[in-house]
Design an enzyme around this catalytic site. Structure first.
Site, PDB file in Angstrom:
ATOM      1  N   GLU A   1       3.551  11.126  10.852  1.00 32.48           N
ATOM      2  CA  GLU A   1       4.142  10.779  12.155  1.00 32.48           C
ATOM      3  C   GLU A   1       4.282   9.273  12.327  1.00 32.48           C
ATOM      4  O   GLU A   1       5.286   8.777  12.857  1.00 32.48           O
ATOM      5  CB  GLU A   1       3.283  11.372  13.275  1.00 32.48           C
ATOM      6  CG  GLU A   1       3.284  12.889  13.343  1.00 32.48           C
ATOM      7  CD  GLU A   1       2.447  13.545  12.240  1.00 32.48           C
ATOM      8  OE1 GLU A   1       2.653  14.736  11.981  1.00 32.48           O
ATOM      9  OE2 GLU A   1       1.588  12.853  11.643  1.00 32.48           O
TER      10      GLU A   1
ATOM     11  N   GLU B   1       0.819  -1.210   0.000  1.00 29.93           N
ATOM     12  CA  GLU B   1       0.000   0.000   0.000  1.00 29.93           C
ATOM     13  C   GLU B   1       0.850   1.256   0.000  1.00 29.93           C
ATOM     14  O   GLU B   1       0.537   2.238  -0.676  1.00 29.93           O
ATOM     15  CB  GLU B   1      -0.924   0.004   1.217  1.00 29.93           C
ATOM     16  CG  GLU B   1      -1.816   1.233   1.275  1.00 29.93           C
ATOM     17  CD  GLU B   1      -2.785   1.210   2.446  1.00 29.93           C
ATOM     18  OE1 GLU B   1      -3.404   2.248   2.700  1.00 29.93           O
ATOM     19  OE2 GLU B   1      -2.924   0.157   3.095  1.00 29.93           O
TER      20      GLU B   1
END
Length: 684
Positions: free
Chosen positions: A357, A243
């Site tokens: 993050e 992905e």
């Protein structure tokens, strides 16, 4: 990779290009930004399926073409560059199909893979949940074992194209007794099953591709479990490599970049900077594909690509707004519409597939600064193991010139220069190696400097068979130490040695303390025997010097990051190592990603455009790595009490090596005015 495979990949790429261009010209689709997420067209997907371009990497026994991930990359790049509508088959082809190939039973493979390959079975991905956010392991959707299968209750969100898909991949919790990463299971679910409610979620532009999917006592037969019950986390982590590691994380806004007409020199330069980064990013995507072809799950490499790729995609939109002067308009002409689409889609780039993050955490967790290994690197380190980091021409004359490093083959020479950068040892290897490649054997010396472009300060006058040089040349590395200076004047070289009168060197230094000298000429008479033909075309000498000195810069980046990783592990604050603080780990992750990009650019700097891309990438990467390393080191890093300065000063000085960064960006920007050339020059 064999020549035959290279040829086959090119043939495949050209076939996809011809098909997509024909479809575009016929009006079958219009180019769109973010087309792999928003461009849902089952008919277009089925037309790709008829040509064998879905399931390309899957084994022949399940109906696939048994091609490489590099082959799939060629297909997806050509589709995405035109903004083709590929969303209908994208999730199934990219990640669900490969997961079924790897973990599915023979019955699941027979049930799903042929339909995916034909474009008839389409999948959405039901992973995310509102309560879990970026913490995928915190999913609450539950699947309880019942007679003959599983009963599912819960909800998924941000499930793109659930309202258009035939099936869903579902991650659900089947056991809550262990840690949150345990007890997860993957399922393949028919979306026509009773108990499923799909509620639309409209995006910023009012488009419907997101959905909330609610499961109310939905029954899933036992044979639709994918893989092993309770092992979903291990399986999904591998799936996320597919992905995150695709080139779609780089090319979402490429149609906007291709249609961007830069209206002034500053805009062309900005577009050139983007082109340089794009070349390195496409190289990273190839590295990820090659890792998959080798049977590995490149989790960290995929995270690096997505982290840098989504930043690039956003920067394309920012530059396009400044460069085109267009008003974004979803109902306007192609450029105005693409700009509007890019602006509205951009906030999601750094969220989907893992937030910035989260990706930083993955990169930091797997962060290593291992030196690349090779025989020549090991030999160099052995030779230099007792040497202190320093600027030293005597070291070159006393020990290294006799080793013949300056006549090494390209790959070895670059490896030697990287090693010198890692050790912060400065000797005139790059300059001498370049001089040896240029001048006849009888004119070579063991230490030489090269001036690839003398600049406007030098006046050259011809009088018959003589040249007269008057003026100055600044910024010549090592000139004060070298008995030979090679001056490039178009199609000939001037060989300045002790026999040539009327020139002198004024010593100077750059930020790293290395020789960065000025040569002054006072009506210096250059006789014919002091000149030789230039064997290289115009600009090639500057490119070569830029490549050689860039290799040393990459080595210095690697060493600076290595020091920072070690410091973050050894230094404690508030009772724990610095590396355990999220801000520190994120800083290190960003620096590591920049190093990876620089390494990719160096590995692909095989021609003038590749070297230009390398210099563009290094201009930013060197700055960002130096800043990150000083931030991690704190006060000690800004003193000479710590060795960090030896490397960061090299990084700062590298910005002034040869031509400035904007020279290379301008070169790329001028070429990028042609959309086809933009694409070709950013490839391998």
């Amino acid at each position: 990779m064999s020549l035959e495979l290279d040829s086959a990949l090119l043939e495949l790429r050209l076939a996809v290009r011809a098909f997509t261009e024909a479809a575009l010209e016929s009006g079958a689709f219009e180019p769109h930004c973010d087309s792999w997420m928003r461009g849902h067209d089952p008919a277009f997907s089925r037309s790709l399926a008829r040509r064998g371009w879905i399931g390309l990497t899957w084994p022949a026994e399940v109906g696939g073409a048994a091609r490489s991930n590099l082959a799939r990359l060629a297909v997806t790049e050509e589709l995405l560059r035109y903004g083709a509508p590929v969303a209908a088959h994208w999730m199934a082809d990219r990640q669900i199909g490969p997961a079924i190939v790897r973990y599915g039973t023979p019955e699941l493979k027979a049930r799903f893979l042929p339909g995916i390959i034909a474009g008839d079975i389409t999948f959405c991905v039901a992973m995310s949940e509102t309560e879990a956010g970026s913490d995928l392991a915190a999913v609450r959707t539950r699947a309880e074992a019942v007679e003959g299968g599983w009963r599912v209750n819960g909800a998924k969100v941000w499930t793109s194209h659930a309202h258009r898909s035939t099936h869903a991949y579902l991650l659900a919790r089947t056991d809550s007794s262990g840690r949150k990463h345990e007890g997860l299971t993957e399922f393949l679910l028919d979306l026509a099953s009773p108990g499923i409610t799909i509620r639309p979620i409209y995006d910023l532009g009012g488009e419907h591709h997101f959905n909330e999917v609610v499961f109310d006592d939905v029954f899933i037969p036992a044979d639709q479990v994918l893989g092993t019950v309770g092992e979903g986390w291990t399986q999904v982590t591998e799936q996320l490599s597919f992905e995150r590691g695709g080139v779609e994380r780089v090319l979402s806004t490429y149609p906007l970049l291709a249609h961007m007409s830069a209206h002034d020199a500053a805009s062309r330069r900005a577009k050139g900077q983007l082109a340089g980064r794009l070349k390195a990013l496409r190289g990273l995507a190839r590295d990820v594909a090659a890792e998959m072809d080798a049977g590995r799950a490149p989790v960290r490499e995929a995270a690096v690509l997505k982290l840098l790729g989504t930043r690039f995609e956003k920067d394309v939109v920012t530059v396009a707004r400044a460069a085109t002067g267009l008003r974004p308009d979803l109902g306007g002409d192609t450029r105005s519409r693409l700009l509007a689409e890019g602006i509205l889609a951009a906030p999601g780039f750094t969220l989907r597939g893992g937030t910035t993050e989260v990706l930083g955490t993955i990169i930091a967790r797997g962060l290593t600064t291992a030196r690349p290994r090779s025989l020549i690197r090991d030999v160099a380190r052995d030779v230099l193991r007792d040497e202190e980091p320093r600027v030293d021409s005597e070291l070159w004359v006393r020990r290294l010139a006799d080793l013949g490093w300056h006549s090494a083959e390209d790959a070895d020479l670059l490896a030697l220069l990287e090693t010198l950068g890692e050790l912060a040892i400065s000797v005139p290897l790059a300059e001498t190696a370049l001089a040896w490649a240029l001048v006849p054997p009888n004119r070579r010396m063991d230490m030489a400097a090269v001036v690839p472009e003398p600049g406007a300060g030098l006046k050259v006058t011809r009088e018959g068979e003589y040249l007269i040089l008057d003026g100055f040349i600044t910024g010549v590395p090592w000139a004060a130490y070298c008995p030979l200076v090679v001056l490039v004047l178009g199609d000939e070289l001037v060989l300045l040695d002790g026999h040539v009168m009327g020139w002198k060197v004024e010593p100077g230094h750059d930020l790293a303390g290395e020789p960065y000298d000025t040569i002054r000429f006072t009506e210096s008479l250059i006789e014919p025997h002091e000149r030789v033909p230039n064997p290289w075309p115009s600009g090639a000498v500057l490119e070569r010097l830029a490549l050689l000195r860039s290799a040393r810069t990459v080595g210095a980046m690697r060493a600076a990051l290595r020091l920072s990783v070690a410091h973050a592990g050894d230094r404690t604050q508030f009772g724990r190592p610095l590396r355990d603080f999220q801000a520190v780990s994120q800083t290190l992750a960003r620096a590591a990603a920049q190093l990876a990009l620089a390494e990719s650019a160096l590995a692909r700097a095989a021609d003038g455009y590749g070297i230009a891309a390398l210099r563009v990438v290094l201009a930013d990467a060197a700055d960002e790595v130096a800043a990150a390393c000083h931030q991690v080191h704190g006060a000690i890093g800004v003193t000479r009490e710590h060795p960090l300065h030896r490397f960061t000063r090299l990084l700062w000085a590298a910005r002034d090596d040869g031509a400035p960064a904007h020279h290379w960006a301008d070169l790329l920007g001028d070429a990028s005015a042609d959309a086809d050339l933009l694409w070709d020059l950013t490839g391998d």
